[in-house]
Motif scaffolding. Structure first.
Motif, mmCIF file in Angstrom:
data_model
loop_
_atom_site.group_PDB
_atom_site.id
_atom_site.type_symbol
_atom_site.label_atom_id
_atom_site.label_comp_id
_atom_site.label_asym_id
_atom_site.label_seq_id
_atom_site.Cartn_x
_atom_site.Cartn_y
_atom_site.Cartn_z
ATOM 1 N N LEU A 89 -11.333 2.025 16.875
ATOM 2 C CA LEU A 89 -10.433 1.796 17.727
ATOM 3 C C LEU A 89 -9.291 0.729 17.604
ATOM 4 N N PRO A 90 -8.940 0.705 17.068
ATOM 5 C CA PRO A 90 -8.273 -0.744 16.452
ATOM 6 C C PRO A 90 -7.408 0.283 15.487
ATOM 7 N N GLY A 91 -7.513 0.923 14.652
ATOM 8 C CA GLY A 91 -6.902 2.112 13.931
ATOM 9 C C GLY A 91 -6.182 3.062 14.711
ATOM 10 N N LEU A 92 -6.799 3.927 15.864
ATOM 11 C CA LEU A 92 -6.513 4.827 16.573
ATOM 12 C C LEU A 92 -5.147 4.221 17.377
ATOM 13 N N CYS A 93 -4.909 3.175 18.116
ATOM 14 C CA CYS A 93 -3.573 2.774 18.956
ATOM 15 C C CYS A 93 -3.561 2.073 17.765
ATOM 16 N N GLU A 94 -2.956 1.971 16.778
ATOM 17 C CA GLU A 94 -1.927 1.427 15.938
ATOM 18 C C GLU A 94 -1.118 3.135 15.550
ATOM 19 N N ARG A 95 -1.931 4.263 15.670
ATOM 20 C CA ARG A 95 -1.343 5.225 14.709
ATOM 21 C C ARG A 95 -0.616 5.237 15.747
ATOM 22 N N HIS A 96 -0.920 5.571 16.712
ATOM 23 C CA HIS A 96 0.257 5.713 18.650
ATOM 24 C C HIS A 96 0.886 5.172 18.867
ATOM 25 N N GLY A 97 1.327 3.922 18.120
ATOM 26 C CA GLY A 97 1.633 2.488 18.563
ATOM 27 C C GLY A 97 1.916 2.444 20.082
ATOM 28 N N VAL A 98 0.267 2.110 20.019
ATOM 29 C CA VAL A 98 -0.241 1.592 21.614
ATOM 30 C C VAL A 98 -1.042 -0.194 20.818
ATOM 31 N N THR A 99 -0.527 -0.958 22.001
ATOM 32 C CA THR A 99 -1.497 -2.340 21.691
ATOM 33 C C THR A 99 -2.514 -2.370 21.548
ATOM 34 N N LEU A 100 -3.566 -3.092 21.534
ATOM 35 C CA LEU A 100 -5.008 -3.239 21.577
ATOM 36 C C LEU A 100 -5.165 -4.563 21.760
ATOM 37 N N LEU A 101 -5.821 -4.838 22.982
ATOM 38 C CA LEU A 101 -6.018 -6.728 23.400
ATOM 39 C C LEU A 101 -7.686 -6.506 23.345
ATOM 40 N N ALA A 102 -8.370 -6.704 22.981
ATOM 41 C CA ALA A 102 -9.782 -6.519 22.657
ATOM 42 C C ALA A 102 -9.893 -7.776 23.199
ATOM 43 N N GLY A 103 -11.130 -7.983 25.133
ATOM 44 C CA GLY A 103 -10.527 -9.088 25.821
ATOM 45 C C GLY A 103 -10.083 -9.209 26.399
ATOM 46 N N MET A 104 -10.406 -9.921 27.824
ATOM 47 C CA MET A 104 -10.242 -9.679 29.063
ATOM 48 C C MET A 104 -9.109 -11.277 28.974
ATOM 49 N N ARG A 105 -9.668 -12.349 28.421
ATOM 50 C CA ARG A 105 -8.837 -12.859 28.717
ATOM 51 C C ARG A 105 -7.714 -13.673 27.246
ATOM 52 N N PRO A 106 -8.246 -12.995 26.549
ATOM 53 C CA PRO A 106 -7.320 -13.085 24.927
ATOM 54 C C PRO A 106 -6.530 -12.157 25.550
ATOM 55 N N ALA A 107 -6.651 -10.776 26.598
ATOM 56 C CA ALA A 107 -5.231 -9.999 26.357
ATOM 57 C C ALA A 107 -4.278 -11.238 27.666
ATOM 58 N N LEU A 108 -4.785 -10.860 28.508
ATOM 59 C CA LEU A 108 -3.868 -11.792 29.353
ATOM 60 C C LEU A 108 -3.253 -13.581 29.053
ATOM 61 N N ARG A 109 -4.635 -13.765 27.626
ATOM 62 C CA ARG A 109 -3.251 -15.267 27.619
ATOM 63 C C ARG A 109 -2.430 -14.517 26.753
ATOM 64 N N ALA A 110 -2.436 -13.523 26.150
ATOM 65 C CA ALA A 110 -1.446 -12.783 24.756
ATOM 66 C C ALA A 110 -0.228 -12.625 25.669
ATOM 67 N N ILE A 111 -0.256 -11.639 26.776
ATOM 68 C CA ILE A 111 0.642 -11.502 27.665
ATOM 69 C C ILE A 111 1.216 -12.290 28.654
ATOM 70 N N ARG A 112 0.907 -14.080 28.956
ATOM 71 C CA ARG A 112 1.450 -14.731 28.994
ATOM 72 C C ARG A 112 1.940 -15.035 28.209
ATOM 73 N N HIS A 113 1.450 -15.453 27.252
ATOM 74 C CA HIS A 113 2.407 -15.987 25.897
ATOM 75 C C HIS A 113 4.137 -15.434 25.283
ATOM 76 N N ALA A 114 3.659 -13.639 25.274
ATOM 77 C CA ALA A 114 4.360 -12.950 25.119
ATOM 78 C C ALA A 114 5.672 -13.088 26.185
ATOM 79 N N GLY A 115 5.501 -13.371 27.341
ATOM 80 C CA GLY A 115 5.978 -13.731 28.824
ATOM 81 C C GLY A 115 6.777 -14.557 29.026
ATOM 82 N N LEU A 116 5.984 -15.109 28.705
ATOM 83 C CA LEU A 116 6.439 -17.245 28.591
ATOM 84 C C LEU A 116 7.958 -17.438 26.949
ATOM 85 N N ARG A 117 8.037 -16.651 25.906
ATOM 86 C CA ARG A 117 8.493 -15.879 24.850
ATOM 87 C C ARG A 117 9.938 -15.461 24.702
#
Length: 379
Positions: A89-117
């Motif tokens: 799945l990571p390689g498939l997403c990368e080939r199409h320019g889609v970001t893969l965020l595995a796991g709901m908690r890590p994903a929401l945390r990453a989105i929050r940090h990106a927004g703050l940044r």
């Protein structure tokens, strides 16, 4: 797009009939990305290792559809509810320019940090005194690196540091003894003689540094010795010559290390105890660009070497403002020149009168590199 039994809600459900349909995914993601309050479109679904393969589950078509919608200003991500995902799945997403965020908690945390940044980057870009202010430093910096090998010779590396406002010892490159003596007579003794050779990162490992040179005879002998050692260790081809520079008084200063790297997404700067204490104390702090001089001063408060910088047992305090200025300059340099993969200033000598970069190592990626504006926009 929806059948009669579908409905609009938040979150939006493409329903079972839309699963595996690339056109449904493209249409839905494109429509959501067009909403003025949407900063990220996240498609949630699972592709566990114990489930059917990606082709059977319809993932290739869906990822292709999401990728077609991710070409605009709003990124598209796939979020899985757990960190267990099909290894393809990571390689498939990368080939199409889609970001893969595995796991709901890590994903929401990453989105929050990106927004703050993002908010932080906006504020620093709009602030005329911020580190992301527009300047002409990058253009000249690029010219200084053009044509240099992957391991940039010290003279060229120090010219780049000087261009960004970091003080370096006066000196220059020489191909023979006469040229070395001419440089020394111009800048004054005592001087240091250093080997310059393509691909050479650590000169002292092969005896490529001679210090405490006080006259022309000593310098001529040092040049011969350094060149002989370089040709013996590396062969004649890589050896360019020597660098002759003013010797620094290190007895009454504190040695720091300021280094950093570009990992393709961000510029990271490390600041800490330098010289022989770098590995011994392991006393350093990591700063993610962009940051301000005030944040550098705050970071120094948490370092053990900070006590020495502030003046320990009656010793005069070092010029902390110049340390902060040099650290921000390294961050600017990395962000402006994303082809730099490694930058180390060690030691950065800090005294009450300012800071001086005594030794530096710069490695760069040859070939096409992303431009600075493209890197900033990724945040």
């Amino acid at each position: 797009m929806l059948p009669d039994y579908g409905y609009l809600s938040s979150p939006f459900d493409v329903i079972a009939a839309g699963w595996g349909d690339g056109e449904v995914c493209r249409t839905a993601a494109t429509a959501l990305a067009a909403c003025p309050t949407v900063d990220l479109v996240a498609f949630t679904g699972d592709a566990p290792t114990a489930g059917p393969n990606l082709q059977e589950a319809g993932w290739p078509a869906m990822i292709a559809g999401l990728g077609a919608a991710s070409s605009g200003d709003v990124p598209v991500a796939v979020i899985t509810s757990t960190t267990d995902t099909d290894p393809e799945l990571p390689g498939l997403c990368e080939r199409h320019g889609v970001t893969l965020l595995a796991g709901m908690r890590p994903a929401l945390r990453a989105i929050r940090h990106a927004g703050l940044r993002l908010e932080r980057l906006k504020s620093l870009t709009e602030d005329p005194a911020g580190p992301l202010r527009a300047s002409e430093l990058a253009d000249v910096g690029q010219e200084l690196l053009d044509g240099e090998p992957e391991t940039v010779p010290e003279t060229a590396a120090k010219a780049l540091l000087g261009h960004y406002g970091i003080t370096v010892p006066e000196g220059g490159s020489a191909s023979d003894e006469d040229a070395a003596v001419a440089i020394a007579e111009r800048i004054g003794y005592p001087v240091v003689c250093k080997l310059e050779a393509d691909g050479l990162a650590h000169k002292s490992d092969i005896g490529g540094v001679v210090v405490g040179i006080h006259d022309a005879d000593q310098l001529r002998g040092a040049v011969r010795d350094v060149l002989d050692r370089g040709r013996t260790a590396l062969g004649p081809a890589p050896v360019r010559g020597v660098r002759v520079e003013t010797a620094a008084e290190t007895d009454h200063g504190v040695e720091l290390i300021v280094g950093g790297s570009n990992d393709g997404l961000a510029s990271v700067v490390v600041l800490g105890a330098g010289g022989v204490l770098t590995e011994l104390l392991n006393d350093a702090v990591t700063l993610l660009w962009p940051f301000t001089q005030q944040e550098v001063l705050q970071a120094l408060q948490g370092l053990r070497v900070g006590a020495l910088l502030r003046g320990y047992r009656g010793a005069p305090a070092c010029d902390l403002a110049s340390v902060a200025q040099a650290t921000v300059a390294v961050g600017c340099m990395l962000a402006d020149l994303p082809q730099i993969t490694e930058l180390d200033v060690n030691p950065l000598l800090c005294t009450p009168k300012g800071t001086t970069a005594l030794d530096t190592l710069i490695r760069q990626r040859r070939g096409t590199a992303p431009t600075a504006p493209d890197r900033a926009e990724r945040f």
